[in-house]
Design a protein around this motif. Structure first.
Motif, mmCIF file in Angstrom:
data_model
loop_
_atom_site.group_PDB
_atom_site.id
_atom_site.type_symbol
_atom_site.label_atom_id
_atom_site.label_comp_id
_atom_site.label_asym_id
_atom_site.label_seq_id
_atom_site.Cartn_x
_atom_site.Cartn_y
_atom_site.Cartn_z
ATOM 1 N N CYS A 57 54.083 -13.712 94.851
ATOM 2 C CA CYS A 57 53.260 -13.981 95.366
ATOM 3 C C CYS A 57 52.593 -14.342 93.613
ATOM 4 C CB CYS A 57 51.954 -13.089 95.969
ATOM 5 S SG CYS A 57 52.016 -11.395 94.762
ATOM 6 N N ASP A 58 51.783 -15.391 93.834
ATOM 7 C CA ASP A 58 51.239 -15.412 92.436
ATOM 8 C C ASP A 58 49.580 -15.229 92.151
ATOM 9 O OD1 ASP A 58 49.771 -17.141 93.961
ATOM 10 O OD2 ASP A 58 50.502 -19.019 92.621
ATOM 11 N N SER A 59 49.460 -13.930 93.516
ATOM 12 C CA SER A 59 48.555 -13.366 92.422
ATOM 13 C C SER A 59 48.272 -11.699 92.335
ATOM 14 C CB SER A 59 47.380 -13.458 94.326
ATOM 15 O OG SER A 59 46.361 -14.989 94.407
ATOM 16 N N ASP A 60 47.077 -11.662 91.335
ATOM 17 C CA ASP A 60 48.312 -9.985 90.994
ATOM 18 C C ASP A 60 48.115 -9.275 92.110
ATOM 19 O OD1 ASP A 60 47.734 -9.249 88.398
ATOM 20 O OD2 ASP A 60 46.805 -11.110 88.838
ATOM 21 N N SER A 61 49.198 -7.921 92.811
ATOM 22 C CA SER A 61 49.552 -7.513 93.599
ATOM 23 C C SER A 61 48.416 -6.479 94.549
ATOM 24 C CB SER A 61 50.842 -6.755 93.030
ATOM 25 O OG SER A 61 50.399 -5.711 92.167
ATOM 26 N N TYR A 62 47.637 -5.305 93.394
ATOM 27 C CA TYR A 62 46.707 -5.223 93.842
ATOM 28 C C TYR A 62 44.979 -5.598 94.482
ATOM 29 C CZ TYR A 62 43.345 -6.619 90.383
ATOM 30 O OH TYR A 62 42.323 -7.061 89.474
ATOM 31 N N VAL A 63 46.006 -6.827 94.398
ATOM 32 C CA VAL A 63 44.448 -7.758 95.238
ATOM 33 C C VAL A 63 45.017 -8.262 96.385
ATOM 34 C CG1 VAL A 63 42.528 -7.657 94.136
ATOM 35 C CG2 VAL A 63 44.281 -9.652 93.808
ATOM 36 N N TYR A 64 46.872 -8.238 96.141
ATOM 37 C CA TYR A 64 47.353 -9.548 97.203
ATOM 38 C C TYR A 64 47.626 -7.935 98.309
ATOM 39 C CZ TYR A 64 50.232 -12.907 98.835
ATOM 40 O OH TYR A 64 50.903 -13.932 100.062
ATOM 41 N N CYS A 65 47.158 -7.849 98.867
ATOM 42 C CA CYS A 65 46.859 -6.979 100.111
ATOM 43 C C CYS A 65 45.865 -6.677 101.314
ATOM 44 C CB CYS A 65 46.974 -5.587 99.278
ATOM 45 S SG CYS A 65 46.348 -4.690 98.251
ATOM 46 N N PHE A 66 46.125 -5.590 102.310
ATOM 47 C CA PHE A 66 45.313 -5.326 103.104
ATOM 48 C C PHE A 66 44.266 -4.978 102.429
ATOM 49 C CE2 PHE A 66 48.669 -7.090 106.418
ATOM 50 C CZ PHE A 66 47.337 -7.572 106.663
ATOM 51 N N THR A 67 42.798 -4.701 102.504
ATOM 52 C CA THR A 67 42.197 -3.542 102.061
ATOM 53 C C THR A 67 41.117 -2.873 103.377
ATOM 54 O OG1 THR A 67 40.351 -5.184 102.677
ATOM 55 C CG2 THR A 67 41.036 -5.466 100.387
ATOM 56 N N TRP A 68 41.927 -3.087 104.964
ATOM 57 C CA TRP A 68 40.862 -2.440 105.839
ATOM 58 C C TRP A 68 41.541 -1.129 106.324
ATOM 59 C CZ3 TRP A 68 45.008 -2.154 109.074
ATOM 60 C CH2 TRP A 68 45.786 -3.239 109.431
ATOM 61 N N ASP A 69 43.085 -1.181 105.944
ATOM 62 C CA ASP A 69 44.055 0.221 105.995
ATOM 63 C C ASP A 69 43.586 0.897 104.060
ATOM 64 O OD1 ASP A 69 45.062 2.508 105.707
ATOM 65 O OD2 ASP A 69 46.965 1.309 106.803
ATOM 66 N N LYS A 70 42.177 1.607 104.156
ATOM 67 C CA LYS A 70 42.136 2.478 102.510
ATOM 68 C C LYS A 70 42.980 3.164 102.242
ATOM 69 C CE LYS A 70 36.974 1.081 102.670
ATOM 70 N NZ LYS A 70 35.798 1.299 102.215
ATOM 71 N N GLN A 71 43.105 4.229 103.332
ATOM 72 C CA GLN A 71 44.793 5.176 102.659
ATOM 73 C C GLN A 71 46.057 4.645 102.411
ATOM 74 O OE1 GLN A 71 44.036 8.469 102.997
ATOM 75 N NE2 GLN A 71 45.918 8.927 101.393
ATOM 76 N N LEU A 72 46.305 3.492 102.769
ATOM 77 C CA LEU A 72 47.453 2.675 102.505
ATOM 78 C C LEU A 72 47.142 2.085 101.385
ATOM 79 C CD1 LEU A 72 50.356 1.825 103.165
ATOM 80 C CD2 LEU A 72 49.149 -0.885 103.983
ATOM 81 N N LEU A 73 45.768 1.549 100.650
ATOM 82 C CA LEU A 73 45.586 1.132 99.243
ATOM 83 C C LEU A 73 46.345 2.439 98.236
ATOM 84 C CD1 LEU A 73 41.829 -0.947 99.931
ATOM 85 C CD2 LEU A 73 44.066 -2.208 99.663
#
Length: 538
Positions: A57-73
């Protein structure tokens, strides 16, 4: 008939980021019966199909993910700033298992047609397995870059070696060791693949139609302290990213390039170059993409960088883009891309100076009257972007009107999420939405949330049908065109403009409004707050 017994509330097409989140929302938030059809053998979408060397991916990984699972973040640890394809696929597999999504996904199944039954007020969806199901809602989660563009080169069927498209690579990969390899295409995919293939191949020839401005990715491990700091403020990060222009923590500088002194500009350019990633593209001076003179100042800096990286001045000049403003084509992030052309085993064949590809022969490729021999050809020729995946579904709306026919002269949508004449059809990150001009998970989440809220509101009000009005659609199309008309984007023959596909109408496919995806989110929320203004509900 099968549909009578299966009574689905919704059919979702595609099981990548979009389809997974849509299923989760419909099933677990609204309690609806939904089924996802996926052509691949597992989840992942883009990250299932694109397994070429160097795919990441070419977006930074910390924002290239689902945000609706807060625990998984908090729990998930990315190994790098820009994770590679296998790691992103592992992440999506983990999400699917964690939320038990696969029980409602039918894999290895391609949707071949979908017709709206006006009497029953249902979508009748057909698959390549001979199945037909009926559902109230049809939601496409097919991705923007999923219909492969395999160029129609004369003689391809005669080639005695192996050939591959980057988005359909074999699962076990390809061993290039000791092989003479051609890569056709120097877009974002080619820029990722070429340095990796060059390390393995005996000899690599790169066929370039259009040179690309590239900026360094600066990939690597992320400082653990930075990771922890981000996890501690994920709520604030998510808020900033959702309100930002491009779904990232990047904002253009509120100043003209031309107002800055040459010394100040050089300092800022050096800073962005050293940081790497999309800063040079998305966080540059505010008029870079709207003013030719300002754009030229930024482009000249990048030309100097290319000349300093490539030892042979003649090769460097062929690698310098000509004919389009900087930033108006998809920005590739590179790791040693230009430096790769310094290797003794790498040759650049440029269509403008050496001649374009004429045909594929039994032994290789003929270009500019010269034949080049290969064992393997890799086509990094991209996709029939945005409209291609939707047209391929065989969708027919009211009165049997085919979506492919309605879009013969280019896409016409309302907000990029709905189409007049096609009731209860939602297109996640469809044409004329921010989609590819933003960090995709942010655009996807916004659409999924909006669609979920819309269906929820309909159910509470006893409505079973929603459709964009022709007037609202006309106004949106005019707005999309007006917004892009104030930028330099139409000056490039890019896939954003549909220019990579012969015969495709030349029109700007995504949406670039004044405030990007943040402004678009506000607009969509206002429309919902006004009782879904621009839609007819019944």
């Amino acid at each position: 008939m099968a549909s009578a017994t299966q009574g689905l509330d919704a059919v979702v097409v595609g099981a990548g980021f979009s389809g997974m989140h849509m299923l989760k929302s419909l099933r677990d938030r609204l309690g609806l019966k939904a089924r996802v059809y996926e052509a691949g053998e597992t989840v992942g979408g883009t990250w299932y199909w694109n397994r070429y060397p160097g795919a990441r991916c070419d977006s930074d990984s910390y924002v290239y993910c689902f945000t609706w699972d807060k625990q998984l973040l908090q729990e998930w640890e990315w190994s790098e700033r820009y994770p590679e394809q296998p790691e992103i696929l592992r992440y999506l597999e983990h999400v699917a298992a964690r939320h038990d999504l696969k029980r409602d996904i039918q894999f290895n199944t391609r949707v071949t047609g979908a017709e709206f039954d006006e009497d029953a007020n249902l979508w009748r969806v057909r698959t390549d397995k001979g199945e037909e199901v009926a559902a109230r809602y049809l939601i496409t989660a097919v991705g923007t870059l999923s219909t492969t563009n395999i160029p129609q080169f004369k003689g391809l069927e005669n080639f005695k070696g192996k050939w591959y498209h980057t988005s359909r690579f074999p699962k076990g990969g390809v061993d290039f060791t000791g092989k003479r390899v051609a890569v056709v295409g120097t877009g974002a995919t080619g820029v990722q693949a070429i340095p990796v293939i060059a390390q393995q191949a005996k000899h690599l020839t790169v066929f370039q139609r259009t040179a690309n401005y590239c900026v360094p990715a600066r990939n690597g491990k992320v400082d653990p302290e930075v990771v922890q700091a981000r996890k501690a403020e994920y709520d604030a990060i998510n808020k900033r990213v959702r309100e930002s222009p491009f779904g990232q923590e990047r904002w253009p500088m509120p100043k003209s390039v031309l107002e800055a002194t040459p010394e100040e500009r050089e300092r800022e350019f050096d800073r962005m170059w050293d940081v790497g990633g999309f800063d040079f593209w998305l966080a540059n001076y505010q008029d870079m993409l709207t003013d030719r003179e300002a754009n030229e100042v930024c482009a000249e800096y990048l030309r100097r960088k290319i000349r300093s990286a490539v030892k042979d001045p003649a090769v460097a000049e062929r690698l310098i883009p000509k004919g389009h403003p900087y930033g108006t084509k998809r920005q590739p992030l590179d790791t040693n891309y230009f430096e790769t052309f310094n290797k003794d085993n790498v040759l650049l064949v440029d269509a403008k100076t050496d001649g374009a590809i004429g045909e594929v022969t039994e032994k290789g490729i003929r270009a500019g009257g010269k034949e080049y021999g290969f064992d393997i050809i890799v086509f990094a020729t991209g996709f029939d972007a945005m409209t291609g995946p939707l047209k391929a579904l065989g969708i027919k709306g009211r009165g049997g009107r085919a979506l492919a026919d309605e879009w013969a002269d280019g896409p016409r949508t309302y907000l990029g999420v709905a189409v007049a004449g096609f009731p209860n059809l939602f297109t996640i990150t469809g044409p004329q939405s921010p989609s590819v001009l933003t960090n995709m998970p942010v655009a996807i989440e916004q659409h999924v949330e909006w669609i979920t809220d819309c269906i929820d509101a309909m159910r509470k009000e006893g409505k079973t049908r929603i459709e964009a009005t022709p007037d609202a659609q006309d106004a949106w199309v005019a707005h999309v065109n007006e917004a892009i008309g104030g930028t330099l984007f139409p000056a490039a023959n890019s896939w954003y403009m549909g220019a990579n596909i012969p015969g495709k109408p030349r029109t700007f496919l995504p949406y670039l409004g004044p405030e990007g995806v943040g402004g678009y989110r506000k607009k969509c929320d206002e429309i919902a707050a006004k009782g879904y203004e621009g839609f007819g509900l019944a």
